[in-house]
Each structure stands twice: as structure tokens, then as C-alpha cells.
Scaffold this active site. Structure first.
Site, PDB file in Angstrom:
ATOM      1  N   ARG A 156      -3.400   5.926  -0.028  1.00 49.79           N
ATOM      2  CA  ARG A 156      -4.115   6.781   0.608  1.00 49.79           C
ATOM      3  C   ARG A 156      -3.508   7.707   1.984  1.00 49.79           C
ATOM      4  O   ARG A 156      -4.151   8.667   2.418  1.00 49.79           O
ATOM      5  CB  ARG A 156      -4.914   5.820   1.783  1.00 49.79           C
ATOM      6  CG  ARG A 156      -4.355   4.580   2.358  1.00 49.79           C
ATOM      7  CD  ARG A 156      -5.394   3.435   2.602  1.00 49.79           C
ATOM      8  NE  ARG A 156      -4.932   2.463   3.432  1.00 49.79           N
ATOM      9  CZ  ARG A 156      -5.358   1.617   3.991  1.00 49.79           C
ATOM     10  NH1 ARG A 156      -6.938   1.612   3.937  1.00 49.79           N
ATOM     11  NH2 ARG A 156      -4.679   0.561   4.618  1.00 49.79           N
ATOM     12  N   ARG A 176      -8.119  11.721  -5.168  1.00 57.42           N
ATOM     13  CA  ARG A 176      -9.453  11.111  -4.713  1.00 57.42           C
ATOM     14  C   ARG A 176     -10.392  12.088  -4.561  1.00 57.42           C
ATOM     15  O   ARG A 176     -11.772  11.804  -4.457  1.00 57.42           O
ATOM     16  CB  ARG A 176      -9.190  10.146  -3.514  1.00 57.42           C
ATOM     17  CG  ARG A 176      -8.557   8.956  -3.796  1.00 57.42           C
ATOM     18  CD  ARG A 176      -9.350   7.812  -4.267  1.00 57.42           C
ATOM     19  NE  ARG A 176      -9.935   7.502  -3.215  1.00 57.42           N
ATOM     20  CZ  ARG A 176     -11.600   7.517  -3.030  1.00 57.42           C
ATOM     21  NH1 ARG A 176     -12.247   8.235  -3.980  1.00 57.42           N
ATOM     22  NH2 ARG A 176     -12.161   7.077  -2.176  1.00 57.42           N
ATOM     23  N   ARG A 233       0.728  -1.354  -0.005  1.00 54.39           N
ATOM     24  CA  ARG A 233       0.132   0.041   0.133  1.00 54.39           C
ATOM     25  C   ARG A 233       0.870   1.387   0.087  1.00 54.39           C
ATOM     26  O   ARG A 233       0.320   2.334   0.506  1.00 54.39           O
ATOM     27  CB  ARG A 233      -1.009   0.130   0.985  1.00 54.39           C
ATOM     28  CG  ARG A 233      -2.072  -1.176   1.033  1.00 54.39           C
ATOM     29  CD  ARG A 233      -3.231  -0.830   2.465  1.00 54.39           C
ATOM     30  NE  ARG A 233      -4.149  -1.963   2.344  1.00 54.39           N
ATOM     31  CZ  ARG A 233      -4.603  -2.546   3.189  1.00 54.39           C
ATOM     32  NH1 ARG A 233      -4.609  -1.898   4.268  1.00 54.39           N
ATOM     33  NH2 ARG A 233      -5.523  -3.276   2.754  1.00 54.39           N
ATOM     34  N   TYR A 279     -14.753 -12.013   0.556  1.00 54.95           N
ATOM     35  CA  TYR A 279     -15.514 -10.766   0.081  1.00 54.95           C
ATOM     36  C   TYR A 279     -16.776 -11.041  -0.573  1.00 54.95           C
ATOM     37  O   TYR A 279     -17.833 -10.233  -0.022  1.00 54.95           O
ATOM     38  CB  TYR A 279     -14.602 -10.109  -0.542  1.00 54.95           C
ATOM     39  CG  TYR A 279     -13.690  -9.124   0.180  1.00 54.95           C
ATOM     40  CD1 TYR A 279     -13.957  -8.081   1.035  1.00 54.95           C
ATOM     41  CD2 TYR A 279     -12.300  -9.169   0.227  1.00 54.95           C
ATOM     42  CE1 TYR A 279     -13.221  -7.281   1.820  1.00 54.95           C
ATOM     43  CE2 TYR A 279     -11.104  -8.441   0.697  1.00 54.95           C
ATOM     44  CZ  TYR A 279     -11.719  -7.382   1.610  1.00 54.95           C
ATOM     45  OH  TYR A 279     -11.235  -6.598   2.317  1.00 54.95           O
ATOM     46  N   ASP A 338      -6.667  -2.924  -7.551  1.00 53.94           N
ATOM     47  CA  ASP A 338      -7.471  -3.461  -5.937  1.00 53.94           C
ATOM     48  C   ASP A 338      -7.478  -4.959  -6.460  1.00 53.94           C
ATOM     49  O   ASP A 338      -7.919  -5.288  -7.475  1.00 53.94           O
ATOM     50  CB  ASP A 338      -8.756  -2.896  -6.052  1.00 53.94           C
ATOM     51  CG  ASP A 338      -9.089  -3.163  -4.587  1.00 53.94           C
ATOM     52  OD1 ASP A 338      -8.844  -2.468  -3.605  1.00 53.94           O
ATOM     53  OD2 ASP A 338      -9.722  -3.928  -4.528  1.00 53.94           O
TER      54      ASP A 338
END
Length: 382
Positions: A37, A46, A33, A166, A84
Site C-alpha cells: 500500500r 489497486r 508489508r 477476526y 492476506d
């Protein structure tokens, strides 16, 4: 399979050499990652584009992929394509949104086996994972050019069990009770769906290599939600198939497995044809190396009888990046010393967090470089 695109010459091949068990002058480092973010430049993007729009736009995905390489010039030894793990369920026909503060949410999770054919399209005539996920391939090719050979580029997938969890649960969960209920109520359909996901994953990974990915990682993020027996039943066979197929098609591409929370399965993972085993922060590196080395005794990597090298990746607790710089340096030094000067790729025990200070990551990266260089020099001078 060789790609057909001409790319800039690779300048920093430290990660690739380490992943192949070759001698290196210091420990390579990258972070899961690392593109995303926690970076203000990503958050600015974003603010204008939703998460999956960034994933689906090769230009935007490339920009995010390169952001940490630009910010930490000379400190990172690998880039990872911004994408992703859930792009495969999306391609199969599932509706997914990334909800701020909650993560991925499925519009229609699978509740009974009848939902498989109702919602999934991967067995329909004309379906092609290469067509559906071409935007990922385009981003990989574009990112390789934008990186200009500074570091090699990762492609990746989510492991079949993690994707299945998921798809049934519909989001992240503390218990995964819906997904685990499936394992017991519908074991036949569970294995059939895992097989479908596995076959698509293999095709997708090969496509990423053809597009320019130089190494690959399989993220089994929810591996630790299974006990040892259930991991051996519902996760391990599909990881094994992925590793064997990839090594048959792309033998020179380093392949990493990250089974978070499943260090009980180290011995089982060690005998699969993965080049690198990534560790979370819940296991001591010295113990992990002993167990993996013992498990790999007698395991041969090729027809010439050369034993496959033992390469471990990890495993600093990501929350240590919340500490003061001197603590980060100390804990990084301890990690480097425990792993030793060979057979190690430095990383976090999981990924970067949204509220991490980017400058604290810089401290970690600089510390890895400094401490591993000292350790390698000390070993060579003995």
C-alpha cells in the site's frame, strides 16, 4: 517436503543463513508489508483491481511481490508473497471485503456456535484447502521464477487466535469484545474452532513450501489482546502444534513467529521449535535477547544435541520512517548495535504504513546494510 518444480538458483541466501544461526557478513533485512500500500506502483494497480482480486490473481500477486525487490534492488534480502492472512477464513466459507479506510469487513461474522456450521464449509465432503487456495500456491511458484534467485521468498499465515478474533468480531477492533466474549461463553466450541483453523493452517503452510516458499512466518497480529494466562490457553497450544508439525514435515524451512504485543510470552515462545522470534517495537532488544537465551538454555534442536540458535527479528518502530533521514539513520544504528552482529534479522516492529514515504524506507534499508557491515567487520577485526 521437497517441491517438484525447478527454480532459478538462489544468489542471495543471507536471510536463510541468518535464520539458521549461521555466521553472516552483515544483518539481513526485509520489512513486513513491504509489498503493497505505500508503493505508488501498487496503488496504481489497486485503482483498477480490488484487494482480493489482486490476491487471487497469481499474475497480479506476483507483480506486487516483486515490486519492492525491483525498486530497492540489492537492499532487501527477502520477498514475501502478496496475499492476506484472511484467505483461510475465506476458504472456510466466510464473506470478506477489504473496505478502504476501514480494513477487512466480514459479511456474516460468527455470533453463536450455530453459525459455525451455518457459514463454514471446511468440514463438508470434498473440501480441500489446497484446492481452495491453489491461487496462492500458483502465485508462490510464479514469484519464485520472477525473482530469478535474487532473494528467497516468504510464505505466511495468520495465527489461529488472530483468525478466530477476526471471524467472530467481523473486523478489526479496539477491544475485541465479541471475540473475547466467545472465549468465556463458548470455551469448548472456541477450542474446537481453533483446532480446525490450526489443521487447515498446517496443511496450507506445507502447501506453500511445496509450491516454492523458502521460509514461513506466522502472524499473530492480535496476540497482545490476550493477557498472559489467556494467551497460554487460547493461542500458545495452537502455535506449538503448527511449529511442531511444520518442523516434522519441513525441517529445513526457517519458521518465524510474530506475536505482536505479547512480549510477556517470550519465554514460552522461545522453547517452541520456531527458528526466529519477531519482536515489535515495545521491547528493548537487549532485554529480549537475555530473556530468550535464558529460556532456551538446555533446549535442543535436533537428535544430535545441537542447541537451537537464538535468532531475533525486528524491531524499529514503523513510525520512525516518518522522521527525517538523519533520525532514521540514527535510530537504525542504535537498533543494530543493540541486537549485535549475530542472531538478528532486521525488520520493523510491525508493517509498512500506507502513508510512508518509499524513499524513507530506502534510508532504513541502506542504514541497516551500512551499520551492520561496520559492526560485523569491527567484530571480525578484534
Amino acid at each position: 517436503m521437497p517441491h517438484s518444480v525447478e527454480f532459478p538458483e538462489l544468489v542471495n541466501d543471507l536471510y536463510l543463513r541468518a535464520a539458521r544461526g549461521e555466521k553472516v557478513e552483515r544483518t539481513p533485512v526485509w520489512c513486513m508489508r513491504q509489498a503493497g500500500r505505500y508503493l505508488p506502483e501498487f496503488r496504481a494497480m489497486r485503482a483498477e483491481h480490488n484487494f482480493f482480486k489482486v490476491c487471487r490473481s497469481p499474475e497480479l500477486a506476483t507483480e506486487v511481490t516483486v515490486q519492492p525487490i525491483d525498486r530497492y534492488e540489492g537492499l532487501l534480502d527477502a520477498a514475501i508473497i502478496f496475499s492476506d492472512i484472511l484467505v483461510i477464513p475465506q476458504a472456510m466459507g466466510m464473506d470478506i471485503e477489504m473496505v478502504p479506510g476501514k480494513g477487512p469487513v466480514f459479511g456474516h461474522p460468527l455470533r453463536t456456535p450455530s453459525d459455525i456450521e451455518a457459514f463454514l464449509v471446511d468440514t463438508k465432503p470434498g473440501f480441500s484447502i489446497d484446492v481452495e487456495l491453489k491461487y496462492v500456491y500458483d502465485a508462490i511458484t510464479m514469484a519464485r521464477h520472477r525473482l530469478a534467485g535474487r532473494v528467497p521468498l516468504f510464505g505466511f499465515i495468520g495465527a489461529p487466535w488472530t483468525l478466530l478474533a477476526y471471524m467472530i468480531e467481523g473486523s478489526g477492533s479496539k477491544t475485541f469484545s465479541q471475540a473475547k466474549r466467545w472465549l468465556w461463553k463458548y470455551p469448548k466450541q472456541t477450542h474446537q474452532l481453533l483446532e480446525r483453523i490450526t489443521n487447515l493452517s498446517i496443511r496450507f503452510l506445507i502447501g506453500q513450501v511445496n509450491a516454492g516458499a523458502q521460509m514461513l512466518q506466522v502472524f499473530d497480529s492480535w496476540a497482545g489482546e490476550l493477557g498472559p494466562q489467556d494467551f497460554s490457553t487460547f493461542a500458545l497450544p495452537y502455535l506449538k502444534k503448527i511449529a511442531e508439525e511444520l518442523k516434522a514435515h519441513c525441517p529445513d524451512v526457517p519458521l518465524t513467529v510474530f506475536a505482536k504485543g505479547a512480549h510477556y510470552a517470550l519465554e514460552e515462545l522461545a522453547v517452541l521449535p520456531f527458528d526466529v522470534i519477531s519482536l515489535d517495537w515495545t521491547i528493548d532488544p537487549v532485554e529480549a535477547r537475555k530473556r530468550v537465551q535464558k529460556a532456551r538454555e538446555g533446549v535442543e534442536y535436533n537428535a544430535a544435541g545441537r542447541r537451537r540458535p537464538v535468532v531475533l527479528q525486528g524491531n524499529l518502530d514503523p513510525t520512525i520512517l516518518f522522521a527525517d533521514p538523519e533520525i532514521i539513520r540514527l535510530r537504525t544504528k542504535e537498533m543494530i548495535e543493540k541486537f549485535g552482529s549475530t542472531g538478528h534479522i532486521a525488520n520493523l516492529g510491525h508493517g509498512m504504513m500506507p502513508d510512508h514515504d518509499p524513499e524513507h524506507l530506502r534510508v532504513f534499508l541502506e542504514s541497516v546494510k551500512d551499520e551492520s557491515t561496520k559492526l560485523c567487520c569491527s567484530k571480525n577485526n578484534k
